[in-house]
Scaffold this active site. Structure first.
Site, short mmCIF file in Angstrom:
data_model
loop_
_atom_site.label_atom_id
_atom_site.label_comp_id
_atom_site.label_asym_id
_atom_site.label_seq_id
_atom_site.Cartn_x
_atom_site.Cartn_y
_atom_site.Cartn_z
CB CYS A 1 -0.99 -0.03 1.16
SG CYS A 1 -2.43 0.99 0.82
CG HIS B 1 -3.40 -3.51 3.07
ND1 HIS B 1 -2.26 -3.11 3.72
CD2 HIS B 1 -4.10 -2.39 2.81
CE1 HIS B 1 -2.28 -1.80 3.87
NE2 HIS B 1 -3.38 -1.34 3.33
CD GLU C 1 -0.97 -6.38 4.64
OE1 GLU C 1 -0.62 -6.59 3.46
OE2 GLU C 1 -1.15 -5.23 5.11
N1 GLN Z 1 -1.76 6.70 3.15
C1 GLN Z 1 -1.96 6.00 1.93
C2 GLN Z 1 -3.34 6.22 1.36
O1 GLN Z 1 -4.24 6.62 2.05
C3 GLN Z 1 -1.67 4.52 2.10
C4 GLN Z 1 -2.63 3.84 2.99
C5 GLN Z 1 -2.14 2.49 3.47
O2 GLN Z 1 -0.96 2.19 3.41
N2 GLN Z 1 -3.04 1.66 3.95
O3 GLN Z 1 -3.56 5.98 0.20
#
Ligand code: GLN
Length: 553
Positions: A393, A524, A526
């Site tokens: 992410c 994600h 994971e």
């Molecule tokens: N801060 C970033 C966003 O909002 C990544 C979010 C995250 O890593 N879950 O897109």
């Protein structure tokens, strides 16, 4: 109304928090299913947040996102991992959710002019939710974990709802108390008194525990089992040992040593159908706990580590577990080192160069500005020194920003999350997110839950998944800016996964010829990794890390 013959097990915590109610709940679920009784697991969080999405990870640990997009507590992740399947919105409730529904109904005049009160209205809303969760296809037993500790103000209404259910269906409801037996260093003896007091506290609610799960350093001995049985009014064979273990995945195996699943079925008056078949689970748990397996060294460069003097790796729980599952499959023992990206910023060149001793580097999800430049330096180092890199992410967004800055030479490339007016917004918000932010609507408004991605032929991602269409869980507001995609591709970056309309970039990677493993996901992965079915991208990343380990040792 409740299903005929449906059974309910409430899991409560005594003495103190952090005794592992979640692992007990997950283990009971796994064991009963192995015995032929399908379960549904429910987590009750007594806080007033409507979901876990607005809480800081250092405060509450990881936010676990369901396929639906609901942002929940990390225990839900453990439930999914132990059961090996997905949970639904009905399986999670917070006080905030419960009160919100009651208040919305009151505003809609649905209580017919009555005075709306905690009892019966809030209690009945809780019971209604428990019933809704129990209505899952085929579930025979609900296992409901009530967060917090007995004696807390916040969870009293949930315990009261459970008491009423027990009163109306005495044959169908069980209470399991997870307690802690300290062994004070000065005495060297395991003490039962705090547990006795906790049971008395619970009695004052009108609730008697049927089982005590005795968490302690060493397994509880027969003498203390007897003592607890007498003083707490619990059958001795229902006092179950839960000594400290190396890995939570050993818990169900340990509980079976005390015949927990037989005792539960007996207490619920459910006939024995078959022996629990834990062979696959045992094989995994042994592999995960194998201290003799050769090591693979992974650095996680993040920022949600420090709460006072403690290192809080809870913020990245699913990432750690996903690493463990793939490592167990590959016969390796992961050695995870936490690196605070702020330390890389402070330490400069030597701190970055220290990364060379790791076999792989992960930059996990995150929000905000702190530690960003440290993460970018770590990513640049991983790219230039060809250290396997996996970005999750934020870790993918930063991987693309690093590429734009140092390869495309867009020195000011940034995400608008940090620099609103950057001349090169390589990562930016999409239109609908702009509206949420302008209205201060932060709760439950990110791009959340499962979305499909198409994978390009001939890429690392496609080779790992071995299919063209995948579904993965998201939790972010920002995206790779489509305006920069072509330039990034021309400079050698490959977007190997995209949304079906090709607008959103879901996976970025470098070709294998350029780097052994440099890959980031907007989602994600994971959150989908399970003990018995590790995530293919984590497995590929670890394979590359193992290859580097071989070369360098
Ligand atoms: N801060 C970033 C966003 O909002 C990544 C979010 C995250 O890593 N879950 O897109």
């Amino acid at each position: 109304m409740a299903k005929e013959g449906h059974k309910y097990i409430f899991v409560l915590g005594g003495v103190m928090s952090g005794v592992g109610k979640g692992v007990v709940t997950s283990s009971i679920g796994l064991l009963l299913e192995q015995k032929g009784y399908p379960v549904n697991l429910v987590k009750v969080d007594p806080y007033l947040n409507v979901d876990a999405g607005t809480m800081n990870p250092t405060e509450h640990g990881e936010v676990f996102v369901l396929r639906s997009g609901l942002e929940t507590d990390q225990d839900m992740g453990n439930y999914e991992r132990f059961l090996g399947r997905d949970l639904t919105d009905a399986d999670y409730m917070t006080s905030g959710m419960v009160y919100q529904s009651v208040i919305a109904r009151e505003r809609a005049l649905e209580y017919g002019g009555k005075c709306v009160e905690a009892i019966p209205h809030v209690r009945d809303e809780i019971l209604g939710r428990i019933e809704k969760a129990a209505a899952h296809n085929g579930s025979r037993v609900s296992v409901i974990e009530i967060g917090g500790t007995i004696g807390d103000f916040q969870n009293a209404l949930f315990i009261e709802a459970a008491r009423v259910l027990k009163m109306t269906r005495p044959e169908d409801v069980l209470f399991v108390m997870v307690s802690y037996l300290p062994t004070p260093g000065t005495l060297g003896e395991m003490k039962t008194k705090p547990t006795q007091t906790a049971v008395r506290d619970l009695n004052s609610y009108g609730v008697q525990p049927d089982f005590i799960i005795a968490r302690s350093k060493e397994p509880i001995d027969e003498k203390r089992k007897e003592k607890l049985a007498v003083w707490c009014n619990v059958r001795k064979d229902r006092v179950i040992a839960a000594p400290d273990i190396k890995s939570i995945y050993e818990a169900p195996l340990n509980f079976e040593k005390d015949k927990l699943s037989d005792a539960l079925l007996d207490a619920l008056k459910l006939p024995q159908k078959r022996r629990a078949s834990l062979a696959a689970w045992r094989k995994f748990a042994l592999a995960a706990a194998n201290a003799k397996a050769p090591e693979v060294r992974i650095a996680i460069v993040g920022k949600y580590f420090d709460t006072g003097d403690f290192v809080l790796s809870d913020a990245y729980l699913s990432v750690i577990e996903a690493i463990k599952f793939s490592a167990a499959k590959l016969g390796r023992r992961p050695k995870i080192t936490w690196i605070n990206s702020k330390d890389i910023e402070r330490g400069g060149g030597s701190a970055v160069a220290a990364l060379s001793k790791y076999d792989g580097i992960i930059v996990p999800g995150g929000f905000g500005e702190t530690g960003i430049e440290g993460k970018l330096r770590a990513i640049q180092y991983a790219r230039e020194k060809k250290i396997p890199y996996f970005g999750l992410c934020y870790g993918m967004q930063l991987m693309v920003i690093e590429y734009a800055r140092n390869v495309l030479k867009l020195k000011n490339a940034h995400t608008t999350e940090i620099k609103k007016n950057t001349p090169d917004p390589v990562v930016a918000v999409m239109l609908e997110q702009k509206k949420h932010l302008a209205d201060n609507k932060y709760g439950g408004t990110m791009r959340l839950g499962v979305y499909p991605a198409y994978l390009k032929k001939g890429t690392l991602a496609r080779a790992a998944y071995k299919k063209e269409l995948v579904e993965e869980r998201h939790r972010h507001r920002y995206e790779i800016n489509p305006a920069y995609v072509k330039r990034l591709e021309d400079a050698g970056l490959v977007f190997s996964g995209t949304s079906p309309d090709s607008v959103l970039m879901e996976i970025a990677e470098l070709p294998r010829a350029a780097h052994p493993f440099m890959l980031g996901t907007q989602f994600h992965p994971e959150l989908e990794a399970r003990p018995l079915s590790p995530h293919p991208l984590f497995t590929e990343f670890l394979k590359a890390a193992i290859a580097r380990h071989r070369k360098h040792s």
